[in-house]
Every structure is written in structure tokens, then in C-alpha cells.
Scaffold this active site. Structure first.
Site, mmCIF file in Angstrom:
data_model
loop_
_atom_site.group_PDB
_atom_site.id
_atom_site.type_symbol
_atom_site.label_atom_id
_atom_site.label_comp_id
_atom_site.label_asym_id
_atom_site.label_seq_id
_atom_site.Cartn_x
_atom_site.Cartn_y
_atom_site.Cartn_z
ATOM 1 N N TRP A 14 0.825 -1.208 0.000
ATOM 2 C CA TRP A 14 0.000 0.000 0.000
ATOM 3 C C TRP A 14 0.858 1.257 0.000
ATOM 4 O O TRP A 14 0.381 2.359 -0.237
ATOM 5 C CB TRP A 14 -0.986 -0.008 1.166
ATOM 6 C CG TRP A 14 -0.376 0.154 2.536
ATOM 7 C CD1 TRP A 14 0.417 -0.738 3.174
ATOM 8 C CD2 TRP A 14 -0.507 1.276 3.428
ATOM 9 N NE1 TRP A 14 0.791 -0.257 4.409
ATOM 10 C CE2 TRP A 14 0.236 0.975 4.600
ATOM 11 C CE3 TRP A 14 -1.187 2.490 3.371
ATOM 12 C CZ2 TRP A 14 0.316 1.833 5.686
ATOM 13 C CZ3 TRP A 14 -1.090 3.348 4.470
ATOM 14 C CH2 TRP A 14 -0.336 3.027 5.607
ATOM 15 N N GLU A 57 1.453 -1.702 12.946
ATOM 16 C CA GLU A 57 1.490 -3.169 13.023
ATOM 17 C C GLU A 57 1.918 -3.680 14.391
ATOM 18 O O GLU A 57 2.068 -4.879 14.580
ATOM 19 C CB GLU A 57 2.406 -3.723 11.924
ATOM 20 C CG GLU A 57 1.810 -3.551 10.529
ATOM 21 C CD GLU A 57 2.787 -3.874 9.407
ATOM 22 O OE1 GLU A 57 3.998 -3.670 9.629
ATOM 23 O OE2 GLU A 57 2.353 -4.313 8.337
ATOM 24 N N LYS A 107 4.069 1.897 15.894
ATOM 25 C CA LYS A 107 5.177 1.711 14.954
ATOM 26 C C LYS A 107 5.219 2.860 13.951
ATOM 27 O O LYS A 107 6.284 3.327 13.574
ATOM 28 C CB LYS A 107 4.966 0.383 14.232
ATOM 29 C CG LYS A 107 6.094 -0.054 13.327
ATOM 30 C CD LYS A 107 5.713 -1.389 12.651
ATOM 31 C CE LYS A 107 6.729 -1.828 11.635
ATOM 32 N NZ LYS A 107 6.226 -2.919 10.799
ATOM 33 N N GLN A 108 4.062 3.256 13.484
ATOM 34 C CA GLN A 108 3.992 4.342 12.506
ATOM 35 C C GLN A 108 2.617 4.970 12.629
ATOM 36 O O GLN A 108 1.713 4.375 13.194
ATOM 37 C CB GLN A 108 4.207 3.811 11.094
ATOM 38 C CG GLN A 108 3.060 2.955 10.573
ATOM 39 C CD GLN A 108 3.326 2.387 9.192
ATOM 40 O OE1 GLN A 108 3.811 1.268 9.068
ATOM 41 N NE2 GLN A 108 3.020 3.142 8.173
#
Lengths: 767, 767
Positions: A358, A489, A601-602
Site C-alpha cells: 500500500w 502493526e 510503529k507508525q
């Protein structure tokens, strides 16, 4: 930062001094590519030290058998591997019968690598005392041609320093190569023929299972003392073919081998014409010669830079970082082939398999839209349209019906090839990014054609997926989405990930809107699509119900949307309060500890704020940024860029600058301790966004392009160009003034500091 | 039910007629074992049809390299494999030089398998027309001796029917065997020596990595016409050793080969004395002879049955089912070796690797407590004490500290050897089952000794784990437990699984209680343990806070505890309303669909109601049973038994009976379509519980044993014995009356139908 050996330079990546410890890292950083093939910066001559060999051909992969602990229904049968292709760069060198190997030389000095990003050429030079005590000076130049994208060229010069010596060059092809990444030690390549004809050699080989036919080829010439010296047939076996050039070289003189090589592939030629095609390519290249081809290379890169360069004044490291990112993006994907996409490691490593994540839609498309012709981004969209049937098959396999599509998390050809249930089955927000890219493409380019032609079908299938993926909770009296993994994630199988729910609702709303628009504006397309998809009003009504009644977890006390149900049950210790020894948590903590921690994580909620910023006030952004960023560990390469953009929007320039450095020099400084495995290509587009959308504040709002430029303290000025609806706009920002120039208009300079500027196609207005 | 070819019989498992399709299934069902070794019902002679070969030695395993898609920190390095051991049963048979192979015979008739559970002997007989047209009648008997547990015996008789024929027997040993289950095609066995000495042969081999040294051995004798006929040295190579017996056999006469074979292992002998030990064992066996050893076998089994048999009158299938379960449990584990445990497949297959799951504590210990001497169950408890250090190491690896222990999900030697994060790291309720077994052991046997000696240390480490595994939620103002997988493995990574939270609180409370008790009653042990564990009052206070403030998800509307936070957000369609074609969902649905569905693999909240039934009223049980059972798909072998017990408690005898049939004949009727892979050994203890605790209503409450017997309509009567605190109690329940007899007391008969009976050691009282 994990390493600091790359020399700062505006246009070049430079390494000085030979350190075996850096070889694998530099093999990644000095990689070259031309969109059709790529090459890690492996030495041409033999090297017995630690090395990670990699030659890659775009679109050539191997479906390795899936490796799992316990099989789960719905897992794909294979995991696509990026394949190390037959070696075409190899040149064995013998000096007085002793093979040259930097690992065993008595002395290596003046070792230098230089990747000239302006010209697209990689140079390596060194002086060495060989193990048999011969002193030599070596200069090797290498590039992969942008003009003839099936070929690369090498110029390998040796100067014998003190005593005459016999130099033997053995340029070779080798298909007896291995992959770092292999699940079952299967053989990936099958070689069917090796041949040597005059000064050329050919290896015909095909990949197992996928049966990509390839011809790896080369031609070599020796120049010494102003003459061309003919070579002889070298060695040949089932997977190897070489030529041999032998020459007495006088002390103080230089001998140069020029080698052309590359691949012709059945993706682009008839399988039985690969050798012929290789010969055609070689004829072209030889007629141009190394220098002629290099001249073209410089021009081609000049033309890329002309449009895509970002100039930063007063901060060499920042300048080098952004150019490295832009250079690598262009090495990876040039938009010439709609069957290709942008692999997370490009042509620099094998990790992550597959070519398409993605990342393409969420991060790369804005870069390609703004720095290339519209057609390039459209090709990336078309890639997904071409995979729609497979995305529907994929969803069907998981139990969805009625033409619902789930695009794969990782793919080569439209089939899913990732196999962790929490990702493959649950990280479904990717579907939303694909729809968002359709919206984003139209918003930016103003080209609506893709939607009636192809995009609407994609949107319908995605809306169908979301509609089936939610369920009605009697308890909440809302539609809920259970069992998902968001962009963060470090959470798996959560319920009501705000980002995913928001994206799902948006996809449905946007699809309904486009249905109306196509119905009114493109009735033929509309009827074709309705006929094909059998979409009914009743179905649309049912979608609407979901969109209107979607659950969004929210907390009143903090005034923030929650990343997922129950997020506030976590032990909310901020990242800065963690012991340093616990970082990065993905290397220090067990997976369960990561999962139950609040650490991100992001960007997750903030990714939604990035995509849909117009839906939220600046105050809301600030509240959410202040809530989530302190829990964010930025252990994904895709994290710092989004945060840099949002920090800039909030006027926090120091923070924005630090995030910028982290994203732009992620690989050069090896923040994540893994550059050996290859570069983080897709996040490089995020770096570009950090400047253009972050510092530059570029937005498209109501069909208008606007900027709100700021400048980090560390910089004197920066400038970039964007192509907006086929008008080139050049922006130059200095600490004192901002200059805009629209193509065909005269330059307009405005004193701006954080003020908003709206550009209509033909005028500039501050507001 | 998936198969229906096993003939009903009270004492025997019988198959009649040869069907190649049933071979692998029967190889599981007719498996034999003696606690030290086991053998699938593979044919002795060669068989070229589909077969799953399996010979197993207790405690001999191989640590196969873990196979994962993406490695996660904290994963164990290996996955323990149950190993197929060298073949000792093989007997090649040649009739007029043509090898006998049932797969290629012209005709096979009167094929019959009989597993005589009363005597512990397996017989196979058939008539065949060989491919070279010889008509023969074969009868083979085989058993693994309970008395000499390193040996098995085979009697292989051939009657030549119509014409004289030359019969050659080639009894052999073979270590060139393979495993069905292998991650990386590694070699598991290394053979160091093969030898043939007279009528004996030996293969010395050791497992790779684990280096279990074994000697596989055999001796064979031929009897014909009243004489013993000597054999000759047969073939020998690196992994094979055979003898050869050749004899002309007259039409109408029978020739019999007797073969003894088995294993001596370095777990029980010095590594250099394995051949000597094998000879010793053979001498013993030969002196007894096949018939003599078989007589001992019958006696040994008679003694097992004397205590553990359950007699059911009027329902042959139910009778066969329960005896099959009891028989297999005794074949798997006899409590003679505290280094061993009860593998989920026993000695009947390779699946699930490892030997020890929480099944042992939750399901098997009650059976062994009631049908054996206390010492057997205590050995199972001691097994965990011996692994405490490794459980602490395991928890440390995952980030826990201060002596917290996490027992492995699957183990051979105390180390974790399972590698799915959602199980390994999250299915932590296993820790609670281990604590519960300590409580249960004392409750049932009245033997407190284990707790001060060993159990308290285990309890402290488990309490420490729970205390660290929860965190305080400011939002809920309670302690919460995030990221767990409950017994229902169709939910992964959920928050506040009620069962796990309840168990955690209970563990802490129970540990604190035992600390007090040991402090007062066993001060020396107390000081030793406090010295070793460095437990402080402050730590105990902190535990208490957690126990008192634990969050338990509850719903007012339904009046039930929720399996986990958010359970009511699911789409609550009952199992009966699912299309039949969707079942079993673990074969039909993708994993994500299973996870977000409400469907329950096995008792989860109800498992808690089973363990802690005294904490809840009958009305509460009914409410929870009625809420959860309709969502339960019983796709775990451990599911029907708990539900059978609870249905019986609720007086729902028809439902209890159906669950009973499903648990007791799970493998015989192959409900789960997987019996080929081996039997479900640990759930067999649940079958025993369904009768004794379910229909019989046996409970220990306040140090007293009570019964509340009921009887399914389908039965005339049933009876069982239990050993309660060294008193044997025999219970006989008929439709009209219940009879109790305590050892040393006279029989007491009472008309009871659902009435409660409390047995004090010396009196029987109805209440």
C-alpha cells in the site's frame, strides 16, 4: 543514527577508506538501477569477504512455497521472492597469475566509492598491493543506461604502478547464483544454454515455476596503448561463460576493459528472440561506446533532475539526503511499464518479497504525480485495475462474495503472497489506500478519466468489501469492524481501528458520490459498469446505512479518537520515559509485550489525519498529535515523514526538521540497523512529501493548489518544482521571502512566513 | 461422525474386511503402547499402499528448527518433534519367492483386526491369494509388554492352504526411517552400528542434536512341525539388519515366526551398555516365551482394569468407547517415570510435537488420581516442579523478571517449543491450570506434602507472573490483562479474557493462602522457600491489590460474564443457524472470519465454571451454559467432555449423553476427520470425567466426596471405582438404584435419582 561513514556532498554519495565491515552496507547504498534492472554495488572482481550479491530484473520473481508454523485456511500458496538474477557484472582480474581480491590484498588504500547522482554513474577506485606484491591503481565506472534500459556498462581500468605486470581480465556471465532469501532451498533458475561468440557471450536461463525466460549477455573489449585488443574464448560450463584478455602492461601505464552487459527478458520479447534482441542491444551500445552511452545517461538524468530536484541551501547533509531519496525513486520506477510497481526495497535487496504494498498508493503516488507526467501515476492506478479480478478472487477465498475485492498486502501479479494471518487477512486498510489514491489522483491532476474508465469498478468492489467486513453490533447500536490490524502493526487483531473504520466509511461515501458523478457525466460508462457489477440501488442503500452508522472509538476525557477499542486500558508510559536500552522495541521486546504496549510503529490515527486533514481542525490535529506522537517509536520507515508534515503544519519546525533528517537519511545513516539488506525505497517518497507538503505546505483544496511555506532554521533556502495539472510551478523559499513561478508566468516574490498562499492556475494570492 | 466401520464390542476394537482407505485410520486406532514405547498398527510385512509408519520411544524427540514466515523476538529456536524411531516390527515374507504385500495380492478376504483391550493384545488375520497365486491364511498377534517395558512380541503364523510352498521370513530392524512431520528435511537419526549375532540383531543409532542413544534390537525363532528352526544371517547395511528363515511348508500346515524386539535407551541405561541391556531383556523374554509373556500381559492389564474399568450395561457402543479411552490412557502413561508426561497424541502419531500441554493438568490428572495410586498424579506435578527453572527462564526471555514463571505451551524438557505468537506468548492461562492442579491434587488426595515440598515455589512464580502480566487501567480503574488467548483458540490477542483473569486472581489468592498455611504448618519449608524466592510482604501486598481489583467483563443485559471485552459486538448467530456446509469452520472458513465470529472452539468461560463451580450458583451455570454453548462448535477434542459434565449437572441428560458419545467415540467414529494422524489421548481423560463427574456427579467439597448420580436413558446401568484418599469406592448406578461400596465396608444401596450423596470415609449419607 547507526553509521556515519558516508561523506556529506551535495550531489554525490561518497565513501572513503576500505572497511570490510561496511561492504554490505555500501553494496545497498551505492546500488544502481534504471527502472528495468538493478544492481547492488558488488565488486566486479572476485571478493572473498562478506558480501550480499544482488542483480535484479524488474518483474522477474519466484513463487517460493509458503513457510508457516501452522497452516491457516486462506493462506496463499506462495511467497513471491525478489530473485537474484544471473550475474553480468563479473570480471575476474589476475595480476601475474594472482587473482585480485580486496579481501586478501596486502594493502588497500585510497579506496573510494562515489555515486554521482547528477549523472547516474557509480565510480569505485582504489590502490592495492596484491598478495603477490604488485602495486596497482584501479578505477571502475558503472552505470545502467536509462536510454537503453536492457544494458549496463562498465569501464574497468588498471594502472600498474611500479613494475611491468601481466594482466588477465576474465569478464564473465554466471547463472549459478543463489538467493539470500529462500524458504526451502529450491533451485530458482534453470539454465538452458551458454554460448560464447566472438567477443560476446550469452546465458539463456529461465526461472522455475514462473518460467520467465531471460538472456543474460555481455560484450567486452580491451584498450591498451591506444589499441583495441581482441579477447579469446574463456571458460564455459553449464552456468558460466567467460572471455579472456591477456596483456603485458608496462609500469606506469593503464589498461582498460570495457564491458557491456544486461538482460533481455520474455516479458518484453518473444522467448525465442532473446539472443537476437541481446545482439541488437549490444550493437547499439557498442556503436555509442562507453563514453557515448554515458553522455546520454547524463542527459537523461539531467532531464529527470530538471523537474524533480529539490535544492537545499546551507545544509549539505539535508541536501544529500533528499537527492538520494529522489535519485533512488527514479532508479526504481520510471513509469514506463504499467505491469511494474515500486518494491519496498526497489532493486537493492530481497527483503519483503513482492513488489507492491500500500506504500505505492499512500506514499509514492504524490511524488510521481508532482514530478512526472500524469501518465506515470495513472499507470500505477491502472496496475490495480488490472489486478481487480484477482483481488475479487482473493476476497472470495476468504469468504466474501458479490464481487467484493480485497487487494493483497503484498503482490507481484495481483495474487496475495504474504502469509501472516494478522497481516494478510487483517491489515485490510490497504484497500482504503487504493481508493484514496484514486481520489488523490483526480484531486491533484484534475484528470477524471480514470474513474469512469476503470476506477469506479475498483471503488465498487472495495465498497462491497467494507460493507461485508463490518457487522452490526446490537450492543453498540453501530456497525463495528472486528479483527483488524491498522497501519500500526504493533497492534494485531484489534476491534474498531479508528483509521480503518474511517477509511471504510470514506470509501463508501466516495464511491456513492462517484457513482452519481459517472451516472450524470458518463452515462455509457455508467451503464457498462452497472451491467458488469450488477450493482443495485438497494445495495447502495445498504452501504449508506453502514457509512452513516459506523462506530468510531472516541474518548471524551482526552478529546481524541482512539486508535482502537480499549486503547486507554494500556499502561500509558511515553516513549521518552522508556529506558534507552529497550529501544528499538522490535529488537528488544517479545512480540506480546509490544502488542500490549501503547507503542505505535507508525502513524495510525495520524495517518487518517494526514489523508483527511480537511475533515479536522488544526486544534484537533494538535490534540491528536500530542496524544499519539509521544507513544510513537517510528520503527517503520514510513513513520517519520507523516509526522514531519504534521509537525510542520503545527508550526513545530524543530521537530519537523528532526523527523525530516530521520526520513531523508534513514539509509545513509542506517537508523534502523538494517541497510545491509537493502534500501527503504517507498518511504523515500515520504521524504519528498516532508519537504513539499511539510515545509512547503503544499495542498490541493477545492481544485486549487496552495502553499504555506516555512523553513527550518538550519537552512538558508530551499526550492522545488511541482507539476500541477500540467503547469510547472517552481517554489523557492528563503528565510526572508518566498518566490513562486508558474510556467509561462513571471516570477512572483512574496514575503511570507507561515502565511498561506493559494495558486490559481494563473495568479498568486496570499490569504 | 465421519466413519462407521469399527464393530461394536464390549472389550475389543474390531475391523472386518480389508479396505485400503481405512488403513491409515486403523493404524491409529489399533495402536499399542506400554508407557515406554508405542507402535502404530502398521503391518509387519511390506505394504506398498498408503500408510503412516510410526514407532515411538517415550521421551525421545528431536528439536527441529522452527519454521516461521517472519521471526518474532521470543520465539523458541526449535519445535520438538515426536520422532518415528527405528522399525523393530518389520518382517518381510516371501511365498515361493514372491513378497507378500496386501496391496498387490490378488485377493484379500476375512481380513480382521482385533485390539483386545482386556488383555492388551492386537491380532490381525486374513486370507490372501498372493500375486503368484498361493493361498494362505495369516494370523499375527502383537503386544508391547507392560512387565518388561523395553520389549514387544510378535507371533506371525502362516497357514499354506492348498499347495506346498516355500516360505521365507525376513525379520528385520531398520533405522532408515523418515518422519511425516519434518520442517527442513533434516536427518533425525544417525546410525552408528548394525550387527547380527546368531538369532539376534542390533542397530545402534542416536538422534541428531538431542543425542538420545538407542539400541533397537530383535530376536526371532521359527516354529514348524513342532520344531524350532534356526535362521541365517540375512541382509545388513548401514541402517538395516535382518535374519532369514526359509522353510518348505506343506499344504494345510502352519508355520510361525516369533519375534521379540524393542529399544534400550540412554535415558535409562549407560550409553555404552545398550546392547548388553538389550541382550538382558531378550534373555528374559525368551525364557518366558511369547505365551508366557502374554500371560503376564493379561495379568497386568487385569490389574489395571480392576481399578479403572467403567462398566456400562445396555449400550455396547458407549461401553466400547469408554474402555477405548481408558485403555489408551493407560497405554500412554503409567506414572512410572516422572520425566515423562502425556502427549496429546500419545504413541499414535506425530502431530502437535512435544509431550506436555495444559491438558495434563486440566484433564488428565483427575483420571490418574482416581484410578491409580496418589504417587502417579504426584509425579505429574513433580514434572512441573522440575521444569520451574526453565519456566522462569522462559518468562525472562519474554521480559518478565523477579522469578516470574511462564510454563511453556508445549514442551518436552521444560523449554517452550511452540512458535505461534498468539499461542506461545498469549495462551498463558496454561499457567493457571498448573496451579489449579496443585489445588486439585490436595483437594482430592488429601496429601498436602507436595505444597510445602515443591508446589509453593511453583505457585509463587506463577503468582509473580500474573502480577506482572496485568496492568492498571486508569480508564477502568481496574487491573486488566491485555493481549491473551483463552482456551477458546478461535479468539487471539483479546483483552480481559474472563477465564484467564479469573484464574489469575484465583492463583494469587490461592498462593497467598498457601503461604499462610505453610508458614504456620511447615515453618522450615517456609523459611527455605522465602529464602530462595526472596518473597517479601510488600510483594504479597502488591499481589493482593491486583487480585482485589481485577477487571471481569460482565454484561448486565444477559447477566453473564463476557468471554472477553467486546464479545457482544460480534454478530451473534447461533451455531445451529449456520449452514451445514460451513462446518467444521476450521476447515471451511478463513482464519480472520473465525476470529471475528462468536464461535467457540472449546469451553472458555465454561471452563472456568468447571474449575470453580463452587463459586457459582446453578442458576448462574445455567445462564452461562445457555449463553455460550449455542456458540460453541466443539472443534477441539477437549470440548464435549466439559459440556457433558455441565449438561448433566443441569439435568439435561439427553444433551449430556450426546456430548458423551462425541467425546468417547471421537476417534473410533472420527468426528474430526483426522484420526489418521493419531488419537486424541488427553481428551480421553475428559471422557472418563464425563461419566464419573458428569453422570456420576462426583465432587470433592469440604474434604468430603459426594456423588449425585444420574443415568442416561440409553443405559441399564453403569459402574466405576475411584480411589479417594486411599479408599476404594465402587459406585454402581442403575435406573432404579445406586449402590456404593467403600473398601472394607459392606455394600450400601440407595434409591437415588439425582439426589445428592455425600460419602464420608466411613459412612454414606443422602442429603
Amino acid at each position: 543514527m547507526n553509521q556515519n561513514y558516508i561523506k556529506a556532498d551535495k550531489w554525490c554519495i561518497v565513501e572513503e577508506g576500505f572497511d570490510k565491515e561496511n561492504v554490505k552496507s555500501s553494496e545497498s547504498i551505492f546500488s544502481i538501477g534504471n527502472g528495468a534492472m538493478g544492481q547492488r554495488a558488488n565488486f566486479e572482481e572476485s571478493y572473498s569477504g562478506a558480501t550480499f550479491q544482488g542483480s535484479y530484473i524488474a518483474g522477474v520473481y519466484y513463487p517460493d512455497k509458503t513457510r508457516v508454523g501452522w497452516w491457516k485456511n486462506g493462506y496463499p500458496e506462495y511467497f513471491a521472492k525478489v530473485l537474484n538474477a544471473p550475474n553480468w557484472i563479473g570480471i575476474r582480474v589476475y595480476i601475474n597469475e594472482q587473482e585480485l581480491d580486496l579481501s586478501t590484498c596486502k594493502k588497500v588504500s585510497a579506496f573510494r566509492r562515489e555515486l554521482n547522482m547528477k549523472e547516474g554513474c557509480y565510480t569505485r577506485s582504489f590502490e592495492a598491493v596484491t598478495s603477490n606484491n604488485i602495486e596497482i591503481e584501479v578505477t571502475v565506472r558503472r552505470f545502467l543506461s536509462l536510454d537503453i534500459d536492457e544494458i549496463g556498462a562498465i569501464s574497468y581500468s588498471i594502472k600498474v604502478l611500479k613494475a611491468n605486470a601481466e594482466v588477465v581480465f576474465e569478464p564473465y556471465l554466471d547463472s549459478g547464483i543463489t538467493n539470500e532469501d529462500s524458504n526451502w532451498d529450491d533451485k530458482f533458475w534453470n539454465t538452458t544454454n551458454t554460448s560464447i561468440i566472438g567477443d560476446r557471450a550469452f546465458i539463456e536461463a529461465h526461472t522455475m515455476k514462473t518460467n520467465f525466460q531471460t538472456c543474460t549477455f555481455m560484450q567486452a573489449t580491451l584498450q591498451y596503448d591506444g589499441k583495441h585488443i581482441a579477447g579469446e574464448v574463456g571458460k564455459r560450463n553449464e552456468t558460466y561463460a567467460s572471455l579472456e584478455f591477456k596483456q603485458k602492461v608496462l609500469a606506469g601505464t593503464t589498461i582498460t576493459l570495457t564491458k557491456f552487459g544486461g538482460y533481455t527478458v520474455s516479458r518484453n520479447h518473444k522467448a525465442n528472440e532473446l539472443v537476437t534482441a541481446a545482439n541488437t542491444v549490444l550493437v547499439k551500445a557498442i556503436s555509442l561506446g562507453f563514453d557515448g552511452l554515458l553522455e546520454l545517461q547524463k542527459k537523461a538524468w539531467a532531464s529527470i533532475w530538471e523537474m524533480s530536484d529539490i535544492v537545499i541551501e546551507g545544509d549539505v547533509k539535508a541536501q544529500q539526503g533528499i537527492r538520494f531519496n529522489i535519485f533512488q525513486l527514479n532508479q526504481t520506477y520510471l513509469g514506463t511499464d504499467s505491469r511494474l510497481n515500486i518494491g519496498p526495497k526497489g532493486f537493492t535487496g530481497e527483503k519483503y518479497g513482492g513488489s507492491t504494498y500500500w506504500d505505492t498508493e499512500a506514499y509514492c503516488i504524490p511524488f510521481y504525480m508532482a514530478t512526472k507526467d500524469d501518465k506515470v501515476a495513472k499507470k500505477l492506478l491502472k496496475y490495480r485495475y488490472n489486478h481487480l479480478e484477482k483481488a475479487i478472487e482473493n476476497a472470495t477465498k476468504l469468504g466474501f462474495s458479490n464481487g467484493a475485492a480485497l487487494y493483497p498486502m503484498v503482490t507481484m501479479n495481483g495474487e496475495e503472497c504474504h502469509n501472516e494471518w494478522e497481516i494478510t487477512f487483517e491489515e485490510i486498510h490497504r484497500n482504503g489506500a487504493i481508493a484514496f489514491a484514486i481520489y488523490n489522483y483526480y484531486r491533484y491532476t484534475g484528470d477524471y478519466s480514470y474513474i469512469p474508465e476503470m476506477g469506479l469498478e475498483v471503488l465498487i468492489s472495495i465498497a462491497r468489501f467494507w460493507h461485508q467486513r463490518v457487522n452490526f453490533s446490537e450492543d453498540k447500536n453501530k456497525y463495528v469492524m472486528l479483527g483488524v490490524t491498522g497501519p500500526n502493526e504493533y497492534e494485531n487483531n484489534v476491534n474498531n481501528n479508528w483509521y480503518t473504520n474511517y477509511l471504510a466509511k470514506w470509501c463508501i461515501d466516495y464511491t456513492l458520490e462517484q457513482l452519481d458523478k459517472v451516472k450524470n457525466g458518463y452515462p455509457d460508462d455508467y451503464h457498462r459498469i452497472i451491467g458488469k457489477t450488477k450493482l443495485t440501488d438497494r445495495e447502495c442503500e445498504s452501504w449508506k446505512k453502514v457509512a452513516v452508522n459506523m462506530h468510531f472509538p472516541y474518548d471524551k476525557k482526552y478529546g481524541v479518537f482512539l486508535q482502537q477499542d480499549g486503547f486507554l486500558d494500556k499502561h500509558l508510559v511515553k516513549v521518552n520515559d522508556l529506558p534507552k536500552t529497550d529501544r528499538p522495541i522490535n529488537q528488544k521486546w517479545s512480540w506480546d509485550r509490544i502488542l500490549r504496549s501503547p507503542y505505535i510503529k507508525q502513524a495510525d490515527v495520524l495517518q487518517g489525519f494526514y489523508f483527511f486533514e480537511e475533515d479536522f481542525s488544526l486544534e484537533q490535529l494538535q490534540k491528536h498529535f500530542d496524544f499519539y506522537e509521544p507513544f510513537t517509536v517510528h520503527e517503520s520507515s514510513l513513520s517519520p515523514c507523516v509526522h514531519s508534515i504534521q509537525a510542520a503544519k503545527l508550526g513545530r519546525m524543530e521537530q519537523a526538521y528532526n523527523f525530516y533528517l530521520r526520513t531523508s537519511r534513514l539509509d545513509l545513516d542506517d537508523y534502523n540497523k538494517e541497510v545491509e539488506e537493502g534500501l527503504h525505497i517507498t518511504s523515500m517518497a515520504g521524504t519528498w512529501m516532508s519537504i513539499v507538503e511539510g515545509f512547503g505546505g503544499m495542498r490541493v483544496i477545492n481544485d486549487k493548489l496552495s502553499f504555506q511555506p516555512q523553513i527550518p532554521e538550519q537552512w538558508n533556502a530551499y526550492s522545488f518544482k511541482v507539476n500541477f495539472r500540467n503547469r510547472i510551478i517552481k517554489v523557492h523559499v528563503s528565510a526572508k521571502a518566498v518566490t513562486f513561478q508558474l510556467s509561462g508566468s513571471k516570477e512572483v516574490s512574496i514575503r511570507v512566513n507561515g502565511e498561506k498562499v493559494v495558486l490559481y492556475p494563473d495568479e498568486i494570492i496570499t490569504v
